[in-house]
Design a protein around this motif. Structure first.
Motif, PDB file in Angstrom:
ATOM      1  N   UNK A 183      16.455  57.148   0.620  1.00  0.00           N
ATOM      2  CA  UNK A 183      16.963  56.368   1.739  1.00  0.00           C
ATOM      3  C   UNK A 183      17.689  57.317   2.676  1.00  0.00           C
ATOM      4  N   UNK A 184      17.265  57.347   3.923  1.00  0.00           N
ATOM      5  CA  UNK A 184      17.837  58.265   4.907  1.00  0.00           C
ATOM      6  C   UNK A 184      19.250  57.848   5.286  1.00  0.00           C
ATOM      7  N   UNK A 185      19.996  58.778   5.865  1.00  0.00           N
ATOM      8  CA  UNK A 185      21.392  58.562   6.180  1.00  0.00           C
ATOM      9  C   UNK A 185      21.634  57.448   7.176  1.00  0.00           C
ATOM     10  N   UNK A 186      22.796  56.809   7.076  1.00  0.00           N
ATOM     11  CA  UNK A 186      23.269  55.764   7.982  1.00  0.00           C
ATOM     12  C   UNK A 186      22.269  54.603   8.027  1.00  0.00           C
ATOM     13  N   UNK A 187      21.750  54.236   6.885  1.00  0.00           N
ATOM     14  CA  UNK A 187      20.785  53.149   6.788  1.00  0.00           C
ATOM     15  C   UNK A 187      21.420  51.962   6.086  1.00  0.00           C
ATOM     16  N   UNK A 188      21.215  50.766   6.625  1.00  0.00           N
ATOM     17  CA  UNK A 188      21.612  49.542   5.943  1.00  0.00           C
ATOM     18  C   UNK A 188      20.418  48.978   5.194  1.00  0.00           C
ATOM     19  N   UNK A 189      20.598  48.681   3.933  1.00  0.00           N
ATOM     20  CA  UNK A 189      19.481  48.230   3.089  1.00  0.00           C
ATOM     21  C   UNK A 189      19.706  46.766   2.724  1.00  0.00           C
ATOM     22  N   UNK A 190      18.998  45.827   3.384  1.00  0.00           N
ATOM     23  CA  UNK A 190      19.217  44.405   3.107  1.00  0.00           C
ATOM     24  C   UNK A 190      18.259  43.815   2.082  1.00  0.00           C
ATOM     25  N   UNK A 191      17.192  44.571   1.727  1.00  0.00           N
ATOM     26  CA  UNK A 191      16.192  44.079   0.785  1.00  0.00           C
ATOM     27  C   UNK A 191      15.761  45.211  -0.142  1.00  0.00           C
ATOM     28  N   UNK A 192      14.882  44.890  -1.092  1.00  0.00           N
ATOM     29  CA  UNK A 192      14.471  45.873  -2.088  1.00  0.00           C
ATOM     30  C   UNK A 192      13.666  47.010  -1.466  1.00  0.00           C
ATOM     31  N   UNK A 193      13.926  48.220  -1.950  1.00  0.00           N
ATOM     32  CA  UNK A 193      13.179  49.407  -1.541  1.00  0.00           C
ATOM     33  C   UNK A 193      12.214  49.759  -2.676  1.00  0.00           C
ATOM     34  N   UNK A 194      10.899  49.694  -2.447  1.00  0.00           N
ATOM     35  CA  UNK A 194       9.963  49.890  -3.554  1.00  0.00           C
ATOM     36  C   UNK A 194       9.903  51.332  -4.032  1.00  0.00           C
ATOM     37  N   UNK A 195       9.364  51.566  -5.224  1.00  0.00           N
ATOM     38  CA  UNK A 195       9.292  52.918  -5.788  1.00  0.00           C
ATOM     39  C   UNK A 195       8.538  53.887  -4.891  1.00  0.00           C
ATOM     40  N   UNK A 196       8.974  55.144  -4.904  1.00  0.00           N
ATOM     41  CA  UNK A 196       8.312  56.276  -4.237  1.00  0.00           C
ATOM     42  C   UNK A 196       8.451  56.257  -2.722  1.00  0.00           C
ATOM     43  N   UNK A 197       9.170  55.286  -2.161  1.00  0.00           N
ATOM     44  CA  UNK A 197       9.205  55.096  -0.707  1.00  0.00           C
ATOM     45  C   UNK A 197      10.284  55.943  -0.046  1.00  0.00           C
ATOM     46  N   UNK A 198      10.076  56.211   1.249  1.00  0.00           N
ATOM     47  CA  UNK A 198      11.079  56.786   2.136  1.00  0.00           C
ATOM     48  C   UNK A 198      11.507  55.690   3.094  1.00  0.00           C
ATOM     49  N   UNK A 199      12.808  55.354   3.109  1.00  0.00           N
ATOM     50  CA  UNK A 199      13.311  54.261   3.940  1.00  0.00           C
ATOM     51  C   UNK A 199      14.319  54.787   4.946  1.00  0.00           C
ATOM     52  N   UNK A 200      14.311  54.186   6.153  1.00  0.00           N
ATOM     53  CA  UNK A 200      15.206  54.618   7.226  1.00  0.00           C
ATOM     54  C   UNK A 200      15.396  53.461   8.184  1.00  0.00           C
ATOM     55  N   UNK A 201      16.445  53.526   9.001  1.00  0.00           N
ATOM     56  CA  UNK A 201      16.640  52.563  10.061  1.00  0.00           C
ATOM     57  C   UNK A 201      17.977  51.871   9.989  1.00  0.00           C
ATOM     58  N   UNK A 202      18.386  51.284  11.149  1.00  0.00           N
ATOM     59  CA  UNK A 202      19.622  50.501  11.156  1.00  0.00           C
ATOM     60  C   UNK A 202      19.553  49.426  10.077  1.00  0.00           C
ATOM     61  N   UNK A 203      18.407  48.761   9.979  1.00  0.00           N
ATOM     62  CA  UNK A 203      18.058  47.972   8.819  1.00  0.00           C
ATOM     63  C   UNK A 203      16.814  48.643   8.243  1.00  0.00           C
ATOM     64  N   UNK A 204      16.872  49.011   7.002  1.00  0.00           N
ATOM     65  CA  UNK A 204      15.902  49.930   6.415  1.00  0.00           C
ATOM     66  C   UNK A 204      14.464  49.443   6.573  1.00  0.00           C
ATOM     67  N   UNK A 205      13.612  50.356   6.995  1.00  0.00           N
ATOM     68  CA  UNK A 205      12.171  50.142   7.034  1.00  0.00           C
ATOM     69  C   UNK A 205      11.515  51.227   6.197  1.00  0.00           C
ATOM     70  N   UNK A 206      10.371  50.945   5.658  1.00  0.00           N
ATOM     71  CA  UNK A 206       9.626  51.935   4.901  1.00  0.00           C
ATOM     72  C   UNK A 206       8.783  52.759   5.871  1.00  0.00           C
ATOM     73  N   UNK A 207       9.038  54.060   5.919  1.00  0.00           N
ATOM     74  CA  UNK A 207       8.322  54.937   6.844  1.00  0.00           C
ATOM     75  C   UNK A 207       7.112  55.603   6.205  1.00  0.00           C
ATOM     76  N   UNK A 208       7.055  55.627   4.921  1.00  0.00           N
ATOM     77  CA  UNK A 208       5.980  56.321   4.210  1.00  0.00           C
ATOM     78  C   UNK A 208       6.454  56.624   2.806  1.00  0.00           C
ATOM     79  N   UNK A 209       5.951  57.701   2.240  1.00  0.00           N
ATOM     80  CA  UNK A 209       6.333  58.090   0.891  1.00  0.00           C
ATOM     81  C   UNK A 209       7.448  59.128   0.919  1.00  0.00           C
ATOM     82  N   UNK A 210       8.194  59.188  -0.167  1.00  0.00           N
ATOM     83  CA  UNK A 210       9.193  60.235  -0.380  1.00  0.00           C
ATOM     84  C   UNK A 210       8.446  61.467  -0.881  1.00  0.00           C
TER      85      UNK A 210
END
Length: 258
Positions: free
Chosen positions: A166-193
């Motif tokens: 999970x990238x910096x300064x990200x708010x995570x309101x829902x589940x982040x699935x395995x192997x994912x890279x998440x970012x955003x004011x409200x986290x979005x999945x951008x691709x794989x880690x």
């Protein structure tokens, strides 16, 4: 046992003879500290804390403190259980449990950077990294080999799947699935880690399979159940099984893709 003369070890605390405890630290009655732990200065370890072996606890850490829950009363306190070889940097705060009998559970080989926090009844696996001021609200579950960057805030009851970043300064309101890279004011999945997967020995074939499964789940336009069945059929493997199990058991829903 090496204990600084200004440290306070209350009667009823269980401290292994190999433990060192620095100046002005407090270990409350009922706390258990295992072999080889290093407790530095101004640390407070509360009564319900159970700590395994070879943990390092740096200046100003509080472990097993009262949860930040307005309904809490001392009779509701449940354990904080910590495994082995964890490193808690300066100012880390981990709350005791309150809602479940098992309480708050921290695994082994986790690295908690300065001022990171886990709330009550969190469940954290092994080999995770929490950067400065990363914050887990109550009941958050973090699998293993995750990287939670600085100033990330994870909403209560969310889950973070294995090998996610999970990238910096990200708010995570829902589940982040395995192997994912998440970012955003409200986290979005951008691709794989991808970096994390490479570091942990995932082959190109494994990474390609994970990518294909997520493309099918998020981009195919198929109904969820049909997409899950297609992924199981077309891309069999342990990574697929982990993703599908995570999706099927999600209570808060998944973060969005893209």
């Amino acid at each position: 046992m090496k204990i600084h003369p200004t440290a306070i070890i209350e009667d009823g605390a269980s401290v292994h003879p190999s433990v060192s405890i620095g100046p002005y630290s407090i270990v409350e009655a009922g706390a258990v500290i295992g072999e080889g732990c290093r407790i530095e200065s101004c640390v407070r370890i509360y009564a319900n804390t159970r700590m395994g072996a070879n943990n390092r606890v740096c200046h100003g850490v509080t472990l097993g403190s009262e949860p930040q829950d307005l309904t809490f009363t001392p009779d509701k306190a449940r354990p904080l259980t910590i495994g082995d070889h964890n490193h808690f940097k300066e100012g880390v705060n981990i709350s005791c449990g309150v809602k479940s009998e098992e309480g708050t559970r921290i695994g082994s080989h986790n690295y908690w950077m300065a001022f990171s926090h886990a709330g009550h009844d969190c469940i954290v696996g092994d080999h995770n990294i929490f950067a400065n001021t990363a914050t887990l609200a109550g009941h958050v579950e973090v699998a293993h080999h995750c990287f939670v960057s600085g100033q990330v805030a994870v909403h209560q009851f969310c889950r973070i799947g294995a090998y996610a970043m999970i990238a910096g300064v990200t708010g995570v309101p829902q589940d982040v699935p395995p192997f994912a890279l998440a970012d955003g004011h409200r986290a979005r999945m951008l691709g794989l880690n991808v970096v994390g997967l490479r570091r942990n020995g995932f082959s190109q074939a494994q990474r390609s399979r994970i990518k294909a499964v997520y493309r099918l789940l998020f981009k195919s336009g198929l109904p969820r159940d049909e997409a899950l069945s297609s992924a199981q059929r077309d891309y069999p493997g342990p990574e697929t099984d982990e993703i599908l199990a995570f999706v099927r058991t999600s209570q808060r829903g998944l973060i969005s893709f893209g």
